[in-house]
Design a protein around this motif. Structure first.
Motif, PDB file in Angstrom:
ATOM      1  N   HIS A 256      77.130 107.022  19.745  1.00 30.60           N
ATOM      2  CA  HIS A 256      75.956 107.848  19.411  1.00 30.60           C
ATOM      3  C   HIS A 256      76.254 108.724  18.192  1.00 30.60           C
TER       4      HIS A 256
ATOM      5  N   GLU B 230      70.371 112.758   9.413  1.00 35.14           N
ATOM      6  CA  GLU B 230      71.004 112.036  10.535  1.00 35.14           C
ATOM      7  C   GLU B 230      70.967 112.854  11.825  1.00 35.14           C
TER       8      GLU B 230
ATOM      9  N   GLU C 178      67.388 112.100  12.926  1.00 36.78           N
ATOM     10  CA  GLU C 178      67.061 110.697  13.177  1.00 36.78           C
ATOM     11  C   GLU C 178      67.935 110.058  14.246  1.00 36.78           C
ATOM     12  N   LEU C 179      69.231 110.380  14.235  1.00 37.62           N
ATOM     13  CA  LEU C 179      70.172 109.674  15.106  1.00 37.62           C
ATOM     14  C   LEU C 179      70.728 110.503  16.253  1.00 37.62           C
TER      15      LEU C 179
ATOM     16  N   GLY D 227      65.089 111.081  16.943  1.00 40.24           N
ATOM     17  CA  GLY D 227      64.721 109.698  16.632  1.00 40.24           C
ATOM     18  C   GLY D 227      63.684 109.640  15.523  1.00 40.24           C
TER      19      GLY D 227
ATOM     20  N   LYS E 273      68.120 106.214  25.265  1.00 45.02           N
ATOM     21  CA  LYS E 273      69.334 105.562  24.760  1.00 45.02           C
ATOM     22  C   LYS E 273      70.352 105.383  25.896  1.00 45.02           C
TER      23      LYS E 273
ATOM     24  N   ALA F 143      74.516 104.527  12.292  1.00 39.42           N
ATOM     25  CA  ALA F 143      73.750 104.342  13.541  1.00 39.42           C
ATOM     26  C   ALA F 143      74.615 103.796  14.679  1.00 39.42           C
TER      27      ALA F 143
END
Length: 483
Positions: free
Chosen positions: A122, A182, A185-186, A190, A260, A354
């Motif tokens: 992750h 990031e 987004e990650l 999301g 996730k 990612a």
């Protein structure tokens, strides 16, 4: 048909750990899932001992940078010193990889190490600085079952992540958006749940976040943009901590993380209603990771047929699982790195920011062929002749491999296996029940090779030989790739 108690327990051990271990596999018929979950929690409660491979590197790094300043008149010497440090760092990362993999195989703290592997993907980070990687791994392992707020904050302030995502270059009037993007987004919400303006404003808030020569977090206030920003509808003179708080206030963050986790631990096919319920409870608990995992692993639906034996094992899960059921001493540590590289998952070298996509991406025609041969290679019945895929970043020392070297590493078996301990698992089982019992222990799937066909390939010279050949043959089937 309802799953047997053994199958349910093995399901829990594969998903919340790395599969059953030879020493306790025989007990799985008797214990309940509730008792096994309590044991998994208890054994993972202790703070992990640090895996230390680079204690000297931080001093070397510090000294090296000081020396560089004094040696500007000799650029060749500077170049050579940097090269040596990179080579040492690569070597240390190999050791960190092998030692963490051993921890996944041997540690009682199965739940903690499995959760750490999830967070390792992750919070994907790919830098050739073994000290930074070692410190980030410790942050992940210490917080793997704790609070996501703490984990997010500590990872975001680690030298590894600030370096990887270029926040050292994020300065007032010259913001670098990489880190802020990031994080949104990650790591938290999301894609599609924030705007480009949110990224730009958040990047301004993260100005001044960096690390010192020892890799410790440092807030450089003269490089921080202290003016007002607007992030996700909130306005103020925010800094990085404020932005993390704003992201954690969003229910979308709990939903994104839960989805996730559901994909990773339950099923690639997401049940939206269950994710919604789990995410609501995760948010209400203030992001308590352990409570979220308890909600999953103690629910009846987790043990439903559609969730058992349907997940493709990642390369690391596959290797660790084989070694847990067949206790072994590796003859050559290079083989473990070689298997990881050829199968597409080298710890500390994610393909990109990612992380590893997982699921069906683990299997292609060449990796499936190798997966089916690994048990034979380990037990001296096969030599590997498949070359790892090229990757410039890794060829620089991680695994420089020629066909000749590959054969050398895997020739004549790569492990000494304690077959007496494996046989002990089945010592109470009558001969006529042996094959079905071994099959039920090795495989999680309903479908498998017909027993009478399998018997033709087994060595019946002695009970131990029969057990040995049955396990190796079953581990060499497509069904063993699933858990």
């Amino acid at each position: 048909m309802a799953a047997s108690n053994r199958l349910k327990n093995q399901h829990l051990l594969w998903r919340a750990g790395f599969g059953p271990m030879a020493e306790n596999a025989a007990e799985l018929d008797k214990v309940s899932q509730k008792e096994l979950w309590a044991l998994l929690l208890k054994t993972s409660a202790k703070k992990p001992e640090k895996i230390e491979v680079a204690q000297g590197l931080v001093d070397g790094l510090y000294k090296g940078i000081k020396d560089v300043a004094q040696m500007q008149q000799n650029p060749e010497q500077v170049k050579e010193q940097r090269k040596q440090m990179r080579e040492q760092s690569r070597e240390d990362i190999k050791n960190l990889n092998i030692r963490w993999l051993e921890e996944m195989i041997d540690s009682e703290a199965q739940l903690r190490e499995k959760m750490s592997l999830f967070w390792h993907g992750h919070f994907a980070c790919r830098i050739i600085n073994s000290y930074f990687q070692q410190e980030l791994l410790q942050v992940v392992r210490e917080n793997a079952l704790g609070n996501f707020k703490d984990l997010l904050r500590e990872v975001s302030k680690s030298g590894a992540m600030l370096s990887f995502l270029n926040n050292q270059q994020n300065k007032k009037k010259h913001p670098n958006e990489n880190f802020a993007r990031e994080v949104m987004e990650l790591f938290t919400m999301g894609r599609g749940n924030y705007t480009e303006t949110d990224v730009k404003e958040a990047a301004r808030a993260f100005t001044g976040w960096g690390f010192n020569l020892k890799g410790e977090f440092e807030f450089r206030k003269f490089q921080h943009d202290d003016d007002s920003k607007t992030v996700l509808g909130k306005t103020g003179r925010f800094d990085g901590d404020d932005v993390l708080d704003i992201l954690l206030e969003q229910k979308q963050t709990a939903k994104y993380i839960t989805k996730k986790i559901y994909r990773y631990f339950v099923n690639d096919q997401v049940d939206d209603a269950k994710v919604e319920w789990l995410a609501g409870r995760f948010y209400q608990s203030g992001y308590d990771i352990k409570k979220l995992m308890e909600d999953i692993f103690t629910s009846d639906w987790f043990y439903e047929e559609k969730n058992v034996g349907t997940k493709i094992k990642s390369p690391v899960e596959l290797l660790a699982g084989i070694r847990r059921l067949m206790p072994m001493e590796m003859e050559n540590d290079q083989a473990q790195l070689l298997f990881q590289k050829t199968l597409g998952q080298i710890l500390f070298y994610p393909p990109n920011v990612a992380g590893w996509p997982g699921g069906r991406s683990w299997i292609d025609s060449s990796s499936l062929m190798l997966r089916l041969r690994i048990p034979q290679i380990l037990t001296a019945n096969d030599i590997m002749d498949i070359l790892p895929k090229a990757d410039d970043d890794l060829q620089g020392g991680m695994m420089e491999m020629t066909a000749k070297k590959v054969r050398e590493v895997t020739k004549g078996g790569t492990a000494k296996i304690d077959w007496a301990l494996v046989s002990k698992v089945f010592e109470q089982v009558p001969r006529e029940q042996l094959l079905p019992n071994i099959t039920a222990t090795v495989l999680q799937t309903k479908s498998h090779v017909n027993d009478s066909l399998l018997e033709k390939y087994l060595n019946s010279a002695s009970r131990e030989n029969f057990i040995k050949s049955a396990i190796v043959n079953l581990m060499s089937t497509p069904e063993y790739q699933l858990c």
